[in-house]
Design an enzyme around this catalytic site. Sequence first.
Site, mmCIF file in Angstrom:
data_model
loop_
_atom_site.group_PDB
_atom_site.id
_atom_site.type_symbol
_atom_site.label_atom_id
_atom_site.label_comp_id
_atom_site.label_asym_id
_atom_site.label_seq_id
_atom_site.Cartn_x
_atom_site.Cartn_y
_atom_site.Cartn_z
ATOM 1 N N TYR A 143 0.861 -1.020 0.034
ATOM 2 C CA TYR A 143 0.424 0.246 0.063
ATOM 3 C C TYR A 143 0.683 1.192 0.126
ATOM 4 O O TYR A 143 0.087 2.111 -0.498
ATOM 5 C CB TYR A 143 -1.370 -0.014 1.088
ATOM 6 C CG TYR A 143 -1.668 -1.181 2.302
ATOM 7 C CD1 TYR A 143 -2.707 -0.698 0.194
ATOM 8 C CD2 TYR A 143 -1.590 -2.017 2.459
ATOM 9 C CE1 TYR A 143 -3.893 -1.791 0.532
ATOM 10 C CE2 TYR A 143 -3.080 -2.462 2.999
ATOM 11 C CZ TYR A 143 -4.360 -2.781 1.463
ATOM 12 O OH TYR A 143 -4.894 -4.030 1.823
ATOM 13 N N LEU A 190 -7.507 -0.642 -2.954
ATOM 14 C CA LEU A 190 -7.396 0.466 -3.751
ATOM 15 C C LEU A 190 -7.955 1.059 -4.234
ATOM 16 O O LEU A 190 -7.555 2.223 -5.091
ATOM 17 C CB LEU A 190 -5.631 0.721 -4.743
ATOM 18 C CG LEU A 190 -4.069 0.184 -3.575
ATOM 19 C CD1 LEU A 190 -4.369 -1.036 -3.069
ATOM 20 C CD2 LEU A 190 -3.389 0.108 -5.258
ATOM 21 N N THR A 200 -2.595 -6.367 -6.730
ATOM 22 C CA THR A 200 -2.497 -5.554 -5.830
ATOM 23 C C THR A 200 -3.321 -5.585 -4.142
ATOM 24 O O THR A 200 -3.611 -6.661 -4.352
ATOM 25 C CB THR A 200 -3.358 -4.306 -6.207
ATOM 26 O OG1 THR A 200 -4.806 -3.867 -5.700
ATOM 27 C CG2 THR A 200 -3.387 -3.649 -7.702
ATOM 28 N N ASP A 201 -2.688 -4.867 -3.277
ATOM 29 C CA ASP A 201 -3.631 -5.382 -2.274
ATOM 30 C C ASP A 201 -5.002 -4.618 -2.100
ATOM 31 O O ASP A 201 -4.460 -4.034 -3.437
ATOM 32 C CB ASP A 201 -2.727 -4.527 -1.427
ATOM 33 C CG ASP A 201 -2.375 -5.410 0.155
ATOM 34 O OD1 ASP A 201 -3.948 -6.276 0.943
ATOM 35 O OD2 ASP A 201 -1.693 -5.196 0.967
ATOM 36 N N TRP A 202 -5.560 -5.221 -1.060
ATOM 37 C CA TRP A 202 -6.820 -5.074 -0.686
ATOM 38 C C TRP A 202 -7.117 -3.335 -1.457
ATOM 39 O O TRP A 202 -6.614 -2.495 -0.049
ATOM 40 C CB TRP A 202 -7.210 -6.181 0.327
ATOM 41 C CG TRP A 202 -7.882 -7.417 -0.583
ATOM 42 C CD1 TRP A 202 -8.672 -7.602 0.565
ATOM 43 C CD2 TRP A 202 -7.325 -8.501 -0.914
ATOM 44 N NE1 TRP A 202 -8.636 -9.127 -0.975
ATOM 45 C CE2 TRP A 202 -7.652 -9.203 -1.671
ATOM 46 C CE3 TRP A 202 -5.802 -8.560 -1.759
ATOM 47 C CZ2 TRP A 202 -7.109 -10.228 -1.892
ATOM 48 C CZ3 TRP A 202 -4.651 -9.579 -2.560
ATOM 49 C CH2 TRP A 202 -5.999 -9.897 -2.748
#
Length: 593
Positions: free
Chosen positions: A276, A316, A312-314
């Site tokens: 993030y 965004l 991606t991380d969660w």
Amino acid sequence: MTISDTTTTDATGTTTRPWLDAGLPVDERVQLLLDEMTIEEKAGLFFHTMIAIGDLEEPNPVFATPSAREFLETKQMTHFNLLGAAPTGREIAAWQNALQRLAASTRLGIPVTLSTDPRHSFSENPGASILAGPFSQWPETLGLAATRDEALVERFADIARQEYTAVGLRVALHPQVDLATEPRWARQTATFGEDAELSGRLGAAYIRGFQGESFGPGSVSTMTKHFPGGGPQKDGEDPHFPYGREQVYPGGGFELHLKPFEDALAAGTRQMMPYYGMPVGTEYEEVGFGFNKSVITGLLRERFGFDGLVCTDWGLISDSEIFGQPFPARAWGVEDLTPRERMKKVLDAGADQFGGEANPELLLALIADGEVTEERIDVSARRILREKFELGLFENPFVDEDAADDIVGRAEFRAAGEDAQRASITVLANDGALPFARGVMLYIEGIDAEVAASFGEVVATPAEADLAVIRLQAPFEERATMFENFFHAGSLDFAADVVAHVREIAAAVPTVVDVLADRPPILTPIVDAAAAVTVNWGASGAALLDVLSGAVAARGRLPFDLPRSMAAVEASRPDVPFDTADPLFRFGHGLSL
């Protein structure tokens, strides 16, 4: 039943799903399927969000997610992160099979890929980890690092692979090979600690155990995180939240944080998750790593030659609500962009999937308006489909429900986990109180009395005891919301009342203090008072007492420095390992008994 059982033929007897021919090369099968897909079906591949066990026809009330049928049939999504636990392996397996049958009934029958956060330890954090439940229980990753044992780490990952595949979990949203160089950082419990060489070596063993000798139907694909290293958080704050969005490198340590990822790539990790955080004061664009073309394309794709899947991380893209509280999208550095503009920037950066998102309509709008080409969509769709084919999901996405109960939490797996718990316990200080003799009078806090009774006679007060054993949690600061408090952050000093309580007990009887060190606590006042001090990263009361009594040898070694004071922590550089002045205990410290 297999997916191929649902293959249909036309009037001439020719298969209408030629991509199901396992005799064809994977790249050819991918192209055959891609040629058949509508743009809506392709768009659905890009979304990898949360799902929970329950009725496939009903929205999940606990996690506020749509029904599985809506996910698969309306949104045409086939990648899900399984939240929460179930009482037994069979229940997870039965739900997974029902989900795959629903997927098989769709136009193209594309199977679901199920992923999970770590679920073999002692942590419960809906944003990062899941209690072991029916699975074998092991120390946190920091505890695996405390063993210094590559073979043990690979054995853990191989057991976890068997338990995951038994219930249909095929992607591990781990390992986390970030370096824990900022002592206050909230996410370090799932790392291998502060040392780049150890993190890289053990991370590679972890990947080998999950993916197997060759990647295929028996493998669990590893999504290594958080590229290019999440440790150097400003003030140690977590970038799930706006106040933790900045990563800083006052010591010029950006390259060092890449080292464990290089080892993970050499070990063959299949997937990668950017963090993030946004880099501040570097040569890279000051936007979150998931939006960062200079990092995803420039570093990961071009410099390191990675052609695997980047997710991606969660969260965004879209704002959300967690436990009834509003949380903004983690769109750090691009907060001014619309969700649609953020989505385009992620794709331009070189990522393939949007973690924690379920809005293919935004992607379809970008395509319809010519802002994202179908050629760009196909680049990522090939990577995503290739993974499904190589995992063998098109041949057989279903699992044996009877076998699941035999494999998940199997006795030998549980025993191996308990051995690892014992091996990770680290003795920091001992004035001769350890090992203690069985049969002594024991005063305990934080240990089940029935467990302790097999080691000594449990008494009600310190005054009656020969030895006290008390267990503490490393300190953290309370924050405003429930979700924030899952991420332990802030000061590492014990509260004055906790120190006073330890001193009171220690004044009455020789006292052993054991601390769950999910972050490196300031133990200076505890060590001054206690007869012995140990740390753990997830260990049962029985495992601890086995070590304290000498029934099992003490083997653990610190995976990070333990600072002497908060002043030393605050003066240290968050990107530089071993940078706190005059640490109380150094990396690698651990006494034998």
